[in-house]
Design a protein around this motif. Structure first.
Motif, PDB file in Angstrom:
ATOM      1  N   ASN A 214       0.841  -1.200   0.000  1.00 28.19           N
ATOM      2  CA  ASN A 214       0.000   0.000   0.000  1.00 28.19           C
ATOM      3  C   ASN A 214       0.870   1.240   0.000  1.00 28.19           C
ATOM      4  OD1 ASN A 214      -2.585  -1.290   0.105  1.00 28.19           O
ATOM      5  ND2 ASN A 214      -2.094  -1.859   2.209  1.00 28.19           N
ATOM      6  N   ILE A 215       0.451   2.239  -0.777  1.00 22.93           N
ATOM      7  CA  ILE A 215       1.171   3.500  -0.891  1.00 22.93           C
ATOM      8  C   ILE A 215       0.148   4.623  -0.698  1.00 22.93           C
ATOM      9  CG2 ILE A 215       2.611   4.931  -2.401  1.00 22.93           C
ATOM     10  CD1 ILE A 215       3.195   2.271  -3.983  1.00 22.93           C
ATOM     11  N   PRO A 216       0.395   5.564   0.213  1.00 23.36           N
ATOM     12  CA  PRO A 216      -0.593   6.618   0.482  1.00 23.36           C
ATOM     13  C   PRO A 216      -0.870   7.523  -0.728  1.00 23.36           C
ATOM     14  CG  PRO A 216       1.097   6.583   2.187  1.00 23.36           C
ATOM     15  CD  PRO A 216       1.523   5.623   1.132  1.00 23.36           C
ATOM     16  N   ILE A 217       0.185   7.959  -1.424  1.00 23.70           N
ATOM     17  CA  ILE A 217       0.016   8.796  -2.611  1.00 23.70           C
ATOM     18  C   ILE A 217       1.159   8.497  -3.565  1.00 23.70           C
ATOM     19  CG2 ILE A 217       1.253  10.815  -1.748  1.00 23.70           C
ATOM     20  CD1 ILE A 217      -1.200  12.394  -3.099  1.00 23.70           C
ATOM     21  N   LEU A 218       0.845   8.454  -4.864  1.00 26.35           N
ATOM     22  CA  LEU A 218       1.828   8.008  -5.848  1.00 26.35           C
ATOM     23  C   LEU A 218       1.692   8.804  -7.134  1.00 26.35           C
ATOM     24  CD1 LEU A 218       3.956   5.795  -6.657  1.00 26.35           C
ATOM     25  CD2 LEU A 218       2.013   4.456  -7.479  1.00 26.35           C
ATOM     26  N   PHE A 219       2.827   9.277  -7.663  1.00 28.67           N
ATOM     27  CA  PHE A 219       2.854   9.880  -8.994  1.00 28.67           C
ATOM     28  C   PHE A 219       3.247   8.789  -9.980  1.00 28.67           C
ATOM     29  CE2 PHE A 219       5.247  11.683 -12.525  1.00 28.67           C
ATOM     30  CZ  PHE A 219       4.301  12.560 -13.043  1.00 28.67           C
ATOM     31  N   VAL A 220       2.439   8.617 -11.011  1.00 28.24           N
ATOM     32  CA  VAL A 220       2.687   7.590 -12.027  1.00 28.24           C
ATOM     33  C   VAL A 220       3.058   8.293 -13.331  1.00 28.24           C
ATOM     34  CG1 VAL A 220       1.662   5.694 -13.333  1.00 28.24           C
ATOM     35  CG2 VAL A 220       0.989   6.064 -10.958  1.00 28.24           C
ATOM     36  N   ARG A 221       4.239   7.981 -13.850  1.00 24.99           N
ATOM     37  CA  ARG A 221       4.641   8.534 -15.152  1.00 24.99           C
ATOM     38  C   ARG A 221       3.875   7.832 -16.260  1.00 24.99           C
ATOM     39  NH1 ARG A 221      10.604  10.302 -16.698  1.00 24.99           N
ATOM     40  NH2 ARG A 221       9.838   9.653 -18.718  1.00 24.99           N
ATOM     41  N   GLY A 222       3.381   8.598 -17.204  1.00 28.93           N
ATOM     42  CA  GLY A 222       2.557   8.057 -18.269  1.00 28.93           C
ATOM     43  C   GLY A 222       3.248   7.050 -19.160  1.00 28.93           C
ATOM     44  N   ASP A 223       4.573   7.140 -19.319  1.00 29.84           N
ATOM     45  CA  ASP A 223       5.259   6.210 -20.222  1.00 29.84           C
ATOM     46  C   ASP A 223       5.364   4.803 -19.639  1.00 29.84           C
ATOM     47  OD1 ASP A 223       7.191   6.695 -18.316  1.00 29.84           O
ATOM     48  OD2 ASP A 223       8.769   7.210 -19.732  1.00 29.84           O
ATOM     49  N   GLY A 224       5.030   4.625 -18.370  1.00 25.04           N
ATOM     50  CA  GLY A 224       5.033   3.315 -17.763  1.00 25.04           C
ATOM     51  C   GLY A 224       3.662   2.638 -17.780  1.00 25.04           C
ATOM     52  N   VAL A 225       2.641   3.386 -18.211  1.00 20.89           N
ATOM     53  CA  VAL A 225       1.276   2.871 -18.223  1.00 20.89           C
ATOM     54  C   VAL A 225       1.050   2.026 -19.470  1.00 20.89           C
ATOM     55  CG1 VAL A 225      -1.166   3.493 -18.326  1.00 20.89           C
ATOM     56  CG2 VAL A 225       0.408   4.818 -16.896  1.00 20.89           C
ATOM     57  N   VAL A 226       0.575   0.815 -19.274  1.00 20.55           N
ATOM     58  CA  VAL A 226       0.211  -0.046 -20.387  1.00 20.55           C
ATOM     59  C   VAL A 226      -1.263   0.125 -20.725  1.00 20.55           C
ATOM     60  CG1 VAL A 226      -0.009  -2.448 -21.147  1.00 20.55           C
ATOM     61  CG2 VAL A 226       1.992  -1.737 -19.852  1.00 20.55           C
ATOM     62  N   GLN A 227      -2.106   0.126 -19.664  1.00 20.44           N
ATOM     63  CA  GLN A 227      -3.537   0.236 -19.888  1.00 20.44           C
ATOM     64  C   GLN A 227      -4.226   0.770 -18.640  1.00 20.44           C
ATOM     65  OE1 GLN A 227      -5.352  -3.516 -20.744  1.00 20.44           O
ATOM     66  NE2 GLN A 227      -7.228  -2.587 -21.460  1.00 20.44           N
ATOM     67  N   PRO A 228      -4.888   1.909 -18.761  1.00 21.41           N
ATOM     68  CA  PRO A 228      -5.709   2.370 -17.642  1.00 21.41           C
ATOM     69  C   PRO A 228      -7.078   1.707 -17.733  1.00 21.41           C
ATOM     70  CG  PRO A 228      -5.628   4.033 -19.354  1.00 21.41           C
ATOM     71  CD  PRO A 228      -4.762   2.896 -19.810  1.00 21.41           C
ATOM     72  N   LEU A 229      -7.574   1.232 -16.611  1.00 16.29           N
ATOM     73  CA  LEU A 229      -8.871   0.586 -16.575  1.00 16.29           C
ATOM     74  C   LEU A 229      -9.765   1.338 -15.620  1.00 16.29           C
ATOM     75  CD1 LEU A 229      -7.487  -3.023 -16.156  1.00 16.29           C
ATOM     76  CD2 LEU A 229      -8.239  -1.974 -18.269  1.00 16.29           C
ATOM     77  N   ARG A 230     -10.973   1.502 -15.983  1.00 19.29           N
ATOM     78  CA  ARG A 230     -11.896   2.256 -15.137  1.00 19.29           C
ATOM     79  C   ARG A 230     -12.636   1.339 -14.230  1.00 19.29           C
ATOM     80  NH1 ARG A 230     -16.846   6.077 -16.584  1.00 19.29           N
ATOM     81  NH2 ARG A 230     -16.783   7.175 -14.657  1.00 19.29           N
TER      82      ARG A 230
END
Length: 97
Positions: A81-97
């Motif tokens: 678990n991580i309280p808050i996280l910045f995710v760089r877009g180039d590491g994203v494969v697929q965002p799911l809703r």
């Protein structure tokens, strides 16, 4: 008054594929990342590069090991678990809703 209603309806619809992510602000979202990582958390912000700020994140990392005797693949998942996280877009494969 009619203009306000039309403008509100326009902001709540998706005209482009990435608009779907913006509709998930302050809601839960699942994100599949590179290197067999998956994130689940509340979406606080995003941009056109799929960079995101997530809160109350549950991270799942899946590793595959090979049994030396049987050569079977063994899948192991580690969660954190991580309280808050910045995710760089180039590491994203697929965002799911």
């Amino acid at each position: 008054m009619v203009d306000d209603v039309d403008q509100q309806q326009t902001t709540n619809t998706a005209e482009e594929p990435l608009d779907l992510i913006g509709l998930s602000l302050d809601e839960g979202i699942d994100v599949k990342m590179r290197n067999d990582r998956e994130l689940r958390g509340g979406l606080h912000a995003d941009d056109q590069h799929l960079s995101m700020i997530l809160g109350d994140v549950e991270e799942t990392v899946t590793t595959i090991e090979t049994d030396e005797e049987t050569y079977d693949e063994i899948y192991k998942s580690t969660k954190g678990n991580i309280p808050i996280l910045f995710v760089r877009g180039d590491g994203v494969v697929q965002p799911l809703r």
